[in-house]
Write a protein that holds these residues in place. Structure first.
Motif, PDB file in Angstrom:
ATOM      1  N   SER A   1       0.844  -1.171  -0.053  1.00 62.88           N
ATOM      2  CA  SER A   1       0.001  -0.133  -0.083  1.00 62.88           C
ATOM      3  C   SER A   1       0.987   1.175  -0.045  1.00 62.88           C
ATOM      4  N   GLU A   2       0.173   2.224  -0.477  1.00 61.73           N
ATOM      5  CA  GLU A   2       1.059   3.509  -0.630  1.00 61.73           C
ATOM      6  C   GLU A   2      -0.085   4.572   0.222  1.00 61.73           C
ATOM      7  N   PRO A   3       0.875   5.482   1.162  1.00 57.39           N
ATOM      8  CA  PRO A   3       0.065   6.396   1.918  1.00 57.39           C
ATOM      9  C   PRO A   3      -0.546   7.544   1.020  1.00 57.39           C
ATOM     10  N   ILE A   4      -1.885   7.994   1.266  1.00 59.19           N
ATOM     11  CA  ILE A   4      -2.329   9.112   0.609  1.00 59.19           C
ATOM     12  C   ILE A   4      -1.700  10.394   1.223  1.00 59.19           C
ATOM     13  N   THR A   5      -2.017  10.566   2.409  1.00 64.65           N
ATOM     14  CA  THR A   5      -1.371  11.306   3.299  1.00 64.65           C
ATOM     15  C   THR A   5      -1.144  10.787   4.867  1.00 64.65           C
ATOM     16  N   GLN A   6      -0.343  11.358   5.626  1.00 62.45           N
ATOM     17  CA  GLN A   6      -0.390  10.979   7.057  1.00 62.45           C
ATOM     18  C   GLN A   6      -0.223  12.058   7.903  1.00 62.45           C
ATOM     19  N   LEU A   7      -1.061  12.142   8.915  1.00 58.92           N
ATOM     20  CA  LEU A   7      -1.146  13.267   9.923  1.00 58.92           C
ATOM     21  C   LEU A   7       0.134  12.673  10.986  1.00 58.92           C
ATOM     22  N   ALA A   8       0.868  13.593  11.361  1.00 59.91           N
ATOM     23  CA  ALA A   8       2.160  13.199  12.021  1.00 59.91           C
ATOM     24  C   ALA A   8       2.590  14.551  13.346  1.00 59.91           C
ATOM     25  N   VAL A   9       3.280  14.181  14.097  1.00 56.61           N
ATOM     26  CA  VAL A   9       3.734  15.142  15.002  1.00 56.61           C
ATOM     27  C   VAL A   9       5.431  15.395  14.947  1.00 56.61           C
ATOM     28  N   ARG A  10       5.804  16.305  15.234  1.00 60.45           N
ATOM     29  CA  ARG A  10       7.363  16.763  15.325  1.00 60.45           C
ATOM     30  C   ARG A  10       7.541  17.892  16.224  1.00 60.45           C
ATOM     31  N   PRO A  11       8.843  18.000  16.486  1.00 57.35           N
ATOM     32  CA  PRO A  11       9.189  19.086  17.562  1.00 57.35           C
ATOM     33  C   PRO A  11       8.871  20.565  16.797  1.00 57.35           C
ATOM     34  N   LYS A  12       8.333  21.245  17.784  1.00 54.39           N
ATOM     35  CA  LYS A  12       8.043  22.765  17.526  1.00 54.39           C
ATOM     36  C   LYS A  12       9.047  23.587  17.678  1.00 54.39           C
ATOM     37  N   SER A  13       9.537  24.492  16.826  1.00 56.41           N
ATOM     38  CA  SER A  13      10.336  25.535  17.315  1.00 56.41           C
ATOM     39  C   SER A  13       9.965  26.250  18.413  1.00 56.41           C
TER      40      SER A  13
ATOM     41  N   GLN B   1       3.224  14.560   3.760  1.00 56.17           N
ATOM     42  CA  GLN B   1       3.436  14.779   2.258  1.00 56.17           C
ATOM     43  C   GLN B   1       3.381  16.382   2.105  1.00 56.17           C
ATOM     44  N   GLY B   2       4.417  16.835   1.860  1.00 55.79           N
ATOM     45  CA  GLY B   2       4.473  18.324   1.540  1.00 55.79           C
ATOM     46  C   GLY B   2       5.035  18.873   2.860  1.00 55.79           C
TER      47      GLY B   2
ATOM     48  N   ILE C   1      -9.564  21.842  10.732  1.00 54.21           N
ATOM     49  CA  ILE C   1      -9.253  20.950   9.545  1.00 54.21           C
ATOM     50  C   ILE C   1      -7.991  21.155   9.060  1.00 54.21           C
ATOM     51  N   CYS C   2      -7.508  20.080   8.801  1.00 56.27           N
ATOM     52  CA  CYS C   2      -5.937  19.980   8.422  1.00 56.27           C
ATOM     53  C   CYS C   2      -5.954  18.993   7.172  1.00 56.27           C
ATOM     54  N   LYS C   3      -5.416  19.478   5.939  1.00 54.63           N
ATOM     55  CA  LYS C   3      -5.477  18.509   4.698  1.00 54.63           C
ATOM     56  C   LYS C   3      -4.395  19.214   3.857  1.00 54.63           C
ATOM     57  N   LYS C   4      -3.571  18.417   2.926  1.00 52.82           N
ATOM     58  CA  LYS C   4      -2.741  18.646   1.984  1.00 52.82           C
ATOM     59  C   LYS C   4      -3.494  19.465   0.952  1.00 52.82           C
ATOM     60  N   SER C   5      -2.969  20.831   0.798  1.00 53.81           N
ATOM     61  CA  SER C   5      -3.655  21.546  -0.090  1.00 53.81           C
ATOM     62  C   SER C   5      -3.294  21.307  -1.654  1.00 53.81           C
ATOM     63  N   ASN C   6      -2.226  20.615  -1.989  1.00 50.33           N
ATOM     64  CA  ASN C   6      -2.021  20.433  -3.314  1.00 50.33           C
ATOM     65  C   ASN C   6      -1.572  18.805  -3.395  1.00 50.33           C
ATOM     66  N   PRO C   7      -2.731  18.132  -3.555  1.00 46.83           N
ATOM     67  CA  PRO C   7      -2.603  16.581  -3.429  1.00 46.83           C
ATOM     68  C   PRO C   7      -1.732  15.699  -4.572  1.00 46.83           C
TER      69      PRO C   7
END
Length: 215
Positions: free
Chosen positions: A102-114, A124-125, A161-167
């Motif tokens: 399978s291939e991810p369409i999009t993934q919601l993730a967390v990362r360190p914030k400045s 993705q993006g 709402i959070c989604k990839k703006s340019n799929p």
């Protein structure tokens, strides 16, 4: 298309549970760097740092569909949080198959914030979820995803709402295999999965809890 997270889903026996009126119907997907354990009202997902051969995966996988998919729950970061996918939607590559590579369409993730703490973003993006709350260790957030055929997954974090703006062709039911191919099955996942940035940034392991699960 982003193909670095190509995965063979369906790593365990299907489960159907009911708790506090919420039905769960899923399979579990873990590797040697991931574990899933029961907690009151939900699950704890523990993953070790990603390596070349073992990403660190501990996820619940929803049912495949050609029309629509969704998942939701209360998300809590217990420890870690460096480049960890917490919810995603994937397309099955092979036509007519409900599981397999399978291939991810999009993934919601967390990362360190400045400046400290963590932030939600779409892998993705590398798109930051503008307006979403800052992720603080020990705090809980309502997180969900929904998607229909031909769309890019729409995530909601405490209503934002959070989604990839340019799929770029990353849409439910469509995969890139030399050319765009439609009519594929797709499915949601939630839990914890180390993105490739976890390895490149020595991200370490993470512990995440999900309660009020619906998938």
């Amino acid at each position: 298309m982003f193909k670095h997270n190509r995965t063979v889903a369906l790593a365990a026996t299907g489960l159907i549970l009911a708790t506090a009126g919420v039905a769960w119907a899923y399979t579990t997907d873990t590797d040697s760097h991931g574990t899933i354990t029961n907690i009151s009202g939900g699950k704890r997902f523990v993953i070790q740092q990603r390596t070349d051969s073992v990403p660190g995966r501990a996820e619940l996988r929803g049912t495949s569909s050609t029309t629509g998919a969704s998942a939701s729950g209360r998300f809590k970061l217990v420890s870690g949080g460096k480049y960890v996918s917490v919810m995603q939607v994937l397309n099955v590559v092979a036509a007519g198959s409900t599981s397999g590579p399978s291939e991810p369409i999009t993934q919601l993730a967390v990362r360190p914030k400045s400046g400290g703490n963590y932030e939600f973003y779409v892998v993705q993006g590398s798109q930051v979820c503008s307006g979403a709350p800052t992720v603080v260790v020990g705090s809980s957030y309502d997180v969900s995803v929904s998607v229909s055929t031909g769309q890019s997954p729409e995530y909601r974090i405490n209503g934002t709402i959070c989604k990839k703006s340019n799929p770029d062709g990353d849409k439910a039911g469509t995969v890139f295999d030399g050319s765009l191919k439609s009519g594929r099955y797709f499915y949601p996942k939630m839990g914890a999965y180390n993105t490739s940035s976890n390895q490149s940034n020595s991200g370490g392991g993470s512990t995440i809890e999900w309660t009020e699960i619906s998938i």
